[in-house]
Design an enzyme around this catalytic site. Structure first.
Site, PDB file in Angstrom:
ATOM      1  CB  SER A  11     -29.225 -28.275  30.087  1.00 26.84           C
ATOM      2  OG  SER A  11     -28.350 -27.995  31.179  1.00 26.84           O
ATOM      3  CG  HIS A  36     -26.329 -28.786  26.730  1.00 23.12           C
ATOM      4  ND1 HIS A  36     -25.637 -28.339  25.626  1.00 23.12           N
ATOM      5  CD2 HIS A  36     -26.163 -27.834  27.681  1.00 23.12           C
ATOM      6  CE1 HIS A  36     -25.083 -27.173  25.892  1.00 23.12           C
ATOM      7  NE2 HIS A  36     -25.391 -26.837  27.147  1.00 23.12           N
ATOM      8  CG  ASP A  38     -24.693 -26.617  30.769  1.00 24.53           C
ATOM      9  OD1 ASP A  38     -24.273 -26.023  29.766  1.00 24.53           O
ATOM     10  OD2 ASP A  38     -25.888 -26.956  30.924  1.00 24.53           O
ATOM     11  CG  MET A  40     -20.875 -23.757  34.695  1.00 23.46           C
ATOM     12  SD  MET A  40     -22.275 -23.045  35.573  1.00 23.46           S
ATOM     13  CE  MET A  40     -23.589 -23.435  34.417  1.00 23.46           C
ATOM     14  CG  HIS A  69     -21.878 -25.088  27.125  1.00 21.20           C
ATOM     15  ND1 HIS A  69     -23.007 -24.370  27.508  1.00 21.20           N
ATOM     16  CD2 HIS A  69     -20.958 -24.147  26.766  1.00 21.20           C
ATOM     17  CE1 HIS A  69     -22.768 -23.079  27.385  1.00 21.20           C
ATOM     18  NE2 HIS A  69     -21.544 -22.920  26.949  1.00 21.20           N
ATOM     19  CG  MET A  71     -20.158 -22.165  30.098  1.00 23.95           C
ATOM     20  SD  MET A  71     -21.773 -22.264  30.890  1.00 23.95           S
ATOM     21  CE  MET A  71     -21.978 -24.042  30.888  1.00 23.95           C
ATOM     22  CG  MET A 140     -23.855 -18.820  25.363  1.00 25.06           C
ATOM     23  SD  MET A 140     -24.459 -20.444  25.880  1.00 25.06           S
ATOM     24  CE  MET A 140     -25.346 -20.036  27.390  1.00 25.06           C
ATOM     25  CG  PHE A 146     -26.396 -18.668  37.380  1.00 21.76           C
ATOM     26  CD1 PHE A 146     -26.127 -19.231  38.625  1.00 21.76           C
ATOM     27  CD2 PHE A 146     -25.627 -17.594  36.942  1.00 21.76           C
ATOM     28  CE1 PHE A 146     -25.122 -18.720  39.434  1.00 21.76           C
ATOM     29  CE2 PHE A 146     -24.605 -17.077  37.748  1.00 21.76           C
ATOM     30  CZ  PHE A 146     -24.355 -17.640  38.999  1.00 21.76           C
ATOM     31  N   GLY A 147     -28.809 -21.889  35.255  1.00 21.25           N
ATOM     32  CA  GLY A 147     -30.038 -22.307  34.601  1.00 21.25           C
ATOM     33  C   GLY A 147     -31.170 -21.375  35.034  1.00 21.25           C
ATOM     34  N   GLY A 148     -32.287 -21.491  34.359  1.00 20.18           N
ATOM     35  CA  GLY A 148     -33.491 -20.782  34.787  1.00 20.18           C
ATOM     36  C   GLY A 148     -33.518 -19.286  34.550  1.00 20.18           C
ATOM     37  CG  ASP A 178     -27.263 -23.424  26.521  1.00 20.97           C
ATOM     38  OD1 ASP A 178     -28.236 -23.596  27.264  1.00 20.97           O
ATOM     39  OD2 ASP A 178     -26.093 -23.736  26.835  1.00 20.97           O
ATOM     40  N   GLY A 179     -30.376 -21.491  26.625  1.00 21.51           N
ATOM     41  CA  GLY A 179     -30.744 -20.599  27.726  1.00 21.51           C
ATOM     42  C   GLY A 179     -32.141 -20.024  27.594  1.00 21.51           C
ATOM     43  CB  SER A 201     -35.448 -24.685  34.379  1.00 18.51           C
ATOM     44  OG  SER A 201     -35.124 -23.652  33.524  1.00 18.51           O
TER      45      SER A 201
HETATM   46  C1  DX5 Z   1     -26.322 -21.859  31.176  1.00 18.01           C
HETATM   47  C2  DX5 Z   1     -26.144 -23.234  30.615  1.00 18.01           C
HETATM   48  C3  DX5 Z   1     -27.397 -23.806  30.097  1.00 18.01           C
HETATM   49  C4  DX5 Z   1     -28.461 -24.011  31.135  1.00 18.01           C
HETATM   50  C5  DX5 Z   1     -29.783 -23.788  30.468  1.00 18.01           C
HETATM   51  O1  DX5 Z   1     -25.114 -21.335  31.523  1.00 18.01           O
HETATM   52  O2  DX5 Z   1     -25.215 -23.210  29.548  1.00 18.01           O
HETATM   53  O3  DX5 Z   1     -27.193 -25.001  29.339  1.00 18.01           O
HETATM   54  O4  DX5 Z   1     -28.442 -25.276  31.748  1.00 18.01           O
HETATM   55  O5  DX5 Z   1     -30.762 -23.812  31.422  1.00 18.01           O
HETATM   56  P1  DX5 Z   1     -32.245 -23.238  31.165  1.00 18.01           P
HETATM   57  O6  DX5 Z   1     -32.829 -24.015  30.040  1.00 18.01           O
HETATM   58  O7  DX5 Z   1     -32.913 -23.473  32.479  1.00 18.01           O
HETATM   59  O8  DX5 Z   1     -32.101 -21.766  30.825  1.00 18.01           O
HETATM   60 ZN    ZN Z   2     -25.106 -24.999  28.197  1.00 15.19          ZN
END
Ligand code: DX5
Ligand code: ZN
Length: 221
Positions: A11, A36, A38, A40, A69, A71, A140, A146-148, A178-179, A201
């Site tokens: 991602s 991937h 993302d 938003m 993806h 969102m 999900m 959010f990442g991380g 994912d996540g 991350s």
């Molecule tokens: C979250 C995203 C993910 C995100 C995953 O809303 O859809 O794709 O980038 O990040 P990590 O791997 O850091 O959880």
């Molecule tokens: Zn994603």
């Protein structure tokens, strides 16, 4: 597909945007399978990321399929634009689509693979009547936005339920997760039935992202 080795989809949300070209080249060189991406909108999820112009630039360099993806609310308004920007797989959220069946057909008629994402609270059975129309089910394993974030353990059961749904309906959809994914849980996710692992991350914050991608792929075999 079930016996194929797991696919890895880094991602780019966790990439260094000042060095985006280099990050794309790193993914090209690596053992990763998809990009991937993302998107938003600050409405479906409480965050805003990047959109069409950034994806169009990534597409110029990417030598692997772009897995977008969405969102966002009302994804049907933008499906044609994402095709133009370079999406190969377009994933919408079941929770964001009043007319999910129509949205899936729209994506496919535009010449893309159709993905449907499920938030952690959405049961697998929501897809019972469309599972044969879907190319990818995106499970999900965090709340999107959010990442991380921390991986939600309930996801293993959700993957098994989606796997059963696919089997019961003689469907061929891939299961993407994912996540919160890292080399710590990749093996268990594949065992539960995942075909594609998204990681942000854990890849881009690691000392050697290419090695981490290879480890995710090997660790999961
Ligand atoms: C979250 C995203 C993910 C995100 C995953 O809303 O859809 O794709 O980038 O990040 P990590 O791997 O850091 O959880
Ligand atoms: Zn994603």
């Amino acid at each position: 597909m079930e016996n194929a080795p797991v696919m890895i989809a880094p991602s780019l949300l966790a990439a260094n945007f000042l060095e985006l070209g280099k990050e794309v080249e790193m993914v090209n060189r690596s053992e990763a399978d998809w990009f991937h991406l993302d998107v938003m909108d600050g409405r479906f999820v409480p965050n805003i990321s990047y959109g069409l112009p950034v994806i169009a630039q990534i597409k110029k360099l990417a030598r692997k399929p772009c897995d977008v993806h969405l969102m966002i609310e009302e994804p049907e308004k933008y499906a044609a634009e994402f095709k133009k920007a370079g999406a190969d797989i377009l994933t919408v959220h079941a929770e964001a689509c009043i007319h999910l069946h129509r949205n899936i057909q729209q994506i496919k008629s535009l010449g893309m693979k159709a993905g449907v994402a499920l938030n952690p609270h959405t049961p697998a059975v929501m897809l019972e009547n469309v599972i044969r129309d879907i190319d990818v089910v995106l499970v999900m394993s965090v709340n999107p936005g959010f990442g991380g974030q921390t991986f939600i353990e309930q996801t293993y059961q959700k993957i098994r339920q989606v796997r059963q749904l696919i089997k019961d309906n003689q469907a061929t959809a891939l299961i993407e997760v994912d996540g919160g994914i890292s080399t710590e849980n990749a093996g268990q996710l594949v065992q539960a039935g995942a075909n594609v692992l998204v990681a942000g991350s854990s890849i881009f914050a690691s000392a050697d992202p290419e090695k981490t991608i290879a480890a995710l792929k090997r660790g999961a075999l």
